[in-house]
Scaffold this active site. Sequence first.
Site, PDB file in Angstrom:
ATOM      1  N   HIS A   1     -26.592   7.727   1.920  1.00  0.00           N
ATOM      2  CA  HIS A   1     -25.484   6.935   1.392  1.00  0.00           C
ATOM      3  C   HIS A   1     -25.826   5.454   1.567  1.00  0.00           C
ATOM      4  CE1 HIS A   1     -22.546  10.499   1.817  1.00  0.00           C
ATOM      5  NE2 HIS A   1     -22.980  10.397   0.573  1.00  0.00           N
TER       6      HIS A   1
ATOM      7  N   GLU B   1     -22.451  11.386  12.157  1.00  0.00           N
ATOM      8  CA  GLU B   1     -21.758  10.175  11.710  1.00  0.00           C
ATOM      9  C   GLU B   1     -21.742   9.203  12.881  1.00  0.00           C
ATOM     10  OE1 GLU B   1     -20.542   9.576   8.703  1.00  0.00           O
ATOM     11  OE2 GLU B   1     -20.311  11.540   7.735  1.00  0.00           O
TER      12      GLU B   1
HETATM   13 ZN   LIG Z   1     -22.569   9.224   4.520  1.00  0.00          ZN
END
Ligand SMILES: [Zn+2]
Length: 584
Positions: free
Chosen positions: A284, A504
């Site tokens: 991302h 994360e």
């Molecule tokens: Zn991500």
Amino acid sequence: MNSICGFMSGVSNVDTPAHRGAGNVLGVTFLFARKVDVVFCNKSNGCKRPFEEGKKNLQLTTGFCDHTKNVCRRGRQTTLEIMMLARGVVVALIVGIVSVSANLDTVERPIQIVQLVPTDDAQVLSLVHLYETGILDFWRAPTKVGATVDVMVDQRQKAQLEAFALENGISTVKTLVTDLEQMITDQESDANWRAKAIKMLHGSGRSRDALEAGMDDFGLSMADYHPYGDIVAWMGRIAARMPTQARVFSIGRTVEGREINGLKIGNPVGDSSKRIIWIDGGIHAREWTAVHTTVYFIYKIINKLQRREADLLKVLDSVELVVIPVLNPDGYEFTRTEPRNALVRMWRKSRSNDRCATDRNGKQTCCKGVDLNRNFDYRWAETGTSFHPCSEIYHGAGAFSEPETRNVRDAILNSDLTGRIDAYVTLHAYSQLWIYPYSNKKQSYPADIADLKKVAARAVNAIGKLFGTRYMHGTGPEIIYAYTGGSSDWAKEKAGIKYSYTIELRPSYYSWNGFVLDKSQLIPTARETYDGIWVVLDTVAREARGEVDPVPVVAPTPARPTTTPRPLAPGECRDVESTDPHFA
Ligand SMILES: [Zn+2]
């Protein structure tokens, strides 16, 4: 409303100046007809047809017509959705936010982060529908009653969102970040005083962070973000000076033609008898900390290798590391082109060519990019993902429709690696979560979930030991939201990789500044994450050596209730799930 049941007949690949850039971060019209991979339906024709012709993995004969959007969806309709249909409110509410153009010229600054809190199931579902349209950029997606939802908006969208909330009975709407671009400047620019202070301390010996802020032996500072080209060049210098232990490799090219490079590290590198641990970051684009932490991981391993530290050498006796710092270099480089412009800096997807969709009024809207972490062939397009090309979670035209994801697939299934990979670790930001499979729905686990959970618990424990940072662990729907098409679920189910995790990083789930991490937190974030990943390395190495797990994970149950837990023995971990389901 007229509904159609047409199938995609082709996709337009245009790239006009108006659509280049990050325009689709802001509002777009929706309810597409033709030219997109959405099957429209109505009550009478239903959805008893394949979702897309010519795609074997989508040859479904069942599904349901989601009348809130008049599109066919796979799986079964939930009670909640049926209830909302009965209320018949969702379409009317969402239509109120369709008028903003995707053109950058229409942006009304300041760009802000707004937080909403749904207080009943109907409010949650209305937000879920809004999320899936892709009209707005949700920093924190709707999950359940009482859980906060954060959305990035310009001023026009903010007014529309407030009207949406009012109509829908969502009373808690507050502005978390009054000027996102100012915050980016404060926290990420070179003027950031905390980061500056760390650099100034370099060499004084007063702080380990300060020492690591200087250039490493191969010419890269760990105190900053770096262009993709600099990262690749740095890996090249490492490989050039340590040819028997490090090797640069490519898994293929991106849409824009960049090589996706990584570094293999072994002792010696290239020994096909070793087990493999795959670590990647930057799928991302806006998650810069994930790139930084992956780079730091390489830095740290190489540093230990140069010093011939015994614990690493022992791991490398049976394990080789495959590390790719930036899986989506096109997106990453795009976010760096205008780092103070929130619409560019906060780009998430790849930079694939425009796909166009036509709304109910005949207006065509085109958007670039695919959410690569929704494009893998694990229950592709089922949930937590969007059909709409302008959505931040657009899953692409089909599973593995994108070169970046195909490259990962082909590298992992390559005969050189297949059957040898014991761990797949992919780094994201933000929320402080250690996620294991599967994330399609609750209670969806692989057969060896106990093993994955045990290692996850140890990893978050290791992370917390350094600075006290608290991570949650669990599957996606247990700790954030359900989604499909993610790389780690695919790695587990389709590639058969045992320890498959999505991590994360900082800041926490409850943070208001989300993707914009203060630069002074870069090294601490990377250091604690290294400690968590080390648990995976150690586990794989021990198992490769045939060692039996020596560490009891579940502490013995006390004979009677006690308010003071027994102190942990050295190396011991405690399963605390009985009192606090996900923290460890
Ligand atoms: Zn991500």
